[in-house]
Design a protein around this motif. Structure first.
Motif, mmCIF file in Angstrom:
data_model
loop_
_atom_site.group_PDB
_atom_site.id
_atom_site.type_symbol
_atom_site.label_atom_id
_atom_site.label_comp_id
_atom_site.label_asym_id
_atom_site.label_seq_id
_atom_site.Cartn_x
_atom_site.Cartn_y
_atom_site.Cartn_z
ATOM 1 N N THR A 277 0.853 -1.199 0.000
ATOM 2 C CA THR A 277 0.000 0.000 0.000
ATOM 3 C C THR A 277 0.883 1.241 0.000
ATOM 4 O O THR A 277 0.401 2.358 -0.031
ATOM 5 N N ARG A 278 2.203 1.026 0.083
ATOM 6 C CA ARG A 278 3.144 2.147 0.172
ATOM 7 C C ARG A 278 3.585 2.641 -1.190
ATOM 8 O O ARG A 278 3.915 3.805 -1.339
ATOM 9 N N TYR A 279 3.646 1.752 -2.167
ATOM 10 C CA TYR A 279 4.220 2.132 -3.461
ATOM 11 C C TYR A 279 3.223 1.993 -4.610
ATOM 12 O O TYR A 279 3.557 2.222 -5.757
ATOM 13 N N VAL A 280 2.009 1.569 -4.281
ATOM 14 C CA VAL A 280 1.001 1.332 -5.316
ATOM 15 C C VAL A 280 -0.247 2.143 -4.992
ATOM 16 O O VAL A 280 -0.712 2.139 -3.846
ATOM 17 N N LEU A 281 -0.802 2.817 -5.991
ATOM 18 C CA LEU A 281 -2.045 3.580 -5.774
ATOM 19 C C LEU A 281 -3.261 2.658 -5.851
ATOM 20 O O LEU A 281 -3.273 1.691 -6.629
ATOM 21 N N PHE A 282 -4.274 2.976 -5.068
ATOM 22 C CA PHE A 282 -5.499 2.164 -5.041
ATOM 23 C C PHE A 282 -6.690 2.985 -5.546
ATOM 24 O O PHE A 282 -7.748 2.981 -4.935
ATOM 25 N N ASN A 283 -6.478 3.686 -6.657
ATOM 26 C CA ASN A 283 -7.561 4.552 -7.147
ATOM 27 C C ASN A 283 -8.245 3.999 -8.393
ATOM 28 O O ASN A 283 -9.070 4.665 -8.997
ATOM 29 N N GLU A 284 -7.895 2.760 -8.793
ATOM 30 C CA GLU A 284 -8.524 2.196 -10.005
ATOM 31 C C GLU A 284 -9.976 1.793 -9.708
ATOM 32 O O GLU A 284 -10.361 1.598 -8.562
ATOM 33 N N LYS A 285 -10.723 1.645 -10.828
ATOM 34 C CA LYS A 285 -12.124 1.211 -10.702
ATOM 35 C C LYS A 285 -12.400 0.092 -11.703
ATOM 36 O O LYS A 285 -13.160 0.272 -12.648
ATOM 37 N N PRO A 286 -11.784 -1.081 -11.517
ATOM 38 C CA PRO A 286 -12.019 -2.158 -12.482
ATOM 39 C C PRO A 286 -13.492 -2.583 -12.437
ATOM 40 O O PRO A 286 -14.057 -2.764 -11.355
ATOM 41 N N GLY A 287 -14.106 -2.693 -13.604
ATOM 42 C CA GLY A 287 -15.523 -3.083 -13.658
ATOM 43 C C GLY A 287 -16.442 -2.054 -13.035
ATOM 44 O O GLY A 287 -17.547 -2.385 -12.605
#
Length: 346
Positions: free
Chosen positions: A62-72
């Protein structure tokens, strides 16, 4: 390959006989497998990673990757079917979307703010600088990520460890954990069937019942002993609650034990009469040549225990949890202890 050996009928019969008839766990340590769990909640990753002996996990950061995608068309959070079909379904979806909206909308302004505080260094490339700023932003923003955030984790483990993991997961009160156990067993059955069969065999069902009933019984007993007492924390705390008064004597005696033929009690008695300087000399001899943190301390240092009671946010807990050789007891994830807000976000 190994699969053909272990999947041949003769090999399967051999494993089944020794495992089922004699319960010989050393047989279940003979073969291993890689299993990857994708799009599972952070709650599930912690449950799976708790099986710390015989399994080696590696989890998405969770430190180096963004979690803002919206798959589906949906943000990365678990659509937990029991919650969604309950009276809380709408509130759950609304709150999840709010958290991920805030997370996503904060990325650009936060990076801009961080760049003001941490200007680029002269010898730093543009790419390295931008990566550093993104990592700093992720670090701050992960306080938005709920425990239902979806992530990926991979494991390498031996049959015995997977069997124990499956058994306990089948007994979990959480729908997601039980579903993952079923899927994992199906996949493992393709490679090491004899080694993971027992988790759902009649014997495995008895084991599951023991796990489930013990958990329920202890919860009931806790309520009757402690009632509904709860406490709101005043922020992050680390409280040293138990320790050994003679920790140094235990360690020094254990360090000397290997090289002597005397019984431990005699060595410990002799050590407790040594002056501080002499004890320090022994400890320094054991750690003095250690160059970097990857150089493990000798096992004698495991002969004493310190117990800390720590209240912290989920991000901090995720980092602490990685030290899996510690004996960890965790309370359930809750909002009841309050929240803390990173100063950079303020």
């Amino acid at each position: 390959g190994w699969e053909t050996v272990i999947n041949s009928k003769r090999a399967r019969d051999f494993f089944s006989k020794w495992l089922a008839a004699y319960g010989d766990d050393s047989i279940a340590q003979m073969a291993g497998a890689h299993v990857f769990f994708e799009n599972i909640s952070m709650v599930a990753t912690k449950v799976l990673e708790d099986f710390r002996v015989g399994l080696a996990p590696l989890e998405k950061s969770t430190r180096y990757v963004l979690f803002n995608e919206k798959p589906g068309g949906r943000y990365l959070y678990l659509a937990e079917k029991n919650i969604l079909s309950s009276e809380f379904g709408r509130a759950y979806t609304k709150n999840m979307n709010m958290l991920f909206d805030n997370y996503s909308n904060s990325i650009v302004p936060l990076i801009k703010y961080l760049k003001k505080i941490f200007p680029q260094e002269k010898d730093q490339s543009e790419r390295a600088y931008n990566n550093t700023m993104l990592a700093k932003a992720c670090d701050v923003l992960r306080s938005y990520l709920p425990a239902s955030t979806l992530t990926n984790v991979g494991f390498f483990g031996v049959g015995q460890a997977f069997e124990y993991m499956l058994t306990k997961c089948f007994a979990s009160p959480l729908w997601e954990i039980r579903s993952l156990a079923k899927l994992a067993q199906e996949e493992l059955n393709k490679i090491i069937p004899s080694l993971v069969d027992r988790a759902s065999s009649p014997r495995g069902k008895v084991y599951q019942k023991y796990v489930k009933d013990t958990e329920k019984g202890l919860e009931k007993l806790t309520k009757s002993i402690l009632g509904d007492m709860s406490m709101v924390s005043d922020g992050i705390t680390a409280d040293l609650v138990e320790w050994d008064d003679d920790a140094e004597n235990k360690i020094v005696a254990s360090l000397l034990y290997k090289y002597s033929t005397l019984p431990y009690s005699s060595i410990k008695e002799r050590v407790s009469n040594l002056d501080f300087k002499k004890k320090e000399e022994v400890i320094k001899k054991a750690v003095g040549m250690r160059g970097v943190r990857q150089h493990k301390l000798v096992r004698a240092f495991e002969n004493t225990y310190y117990k800390f009671d720590i209240v912290a946010n989920l991000g901090i807990y995720r980092d602490l949890h990685r030290h899996r050789m510690l004996t960890q007891e965790r309370q359930r994830f809750t909002t009841e202890l309050g929240i803390d807000v990173p100063s950079d976000l303020v």
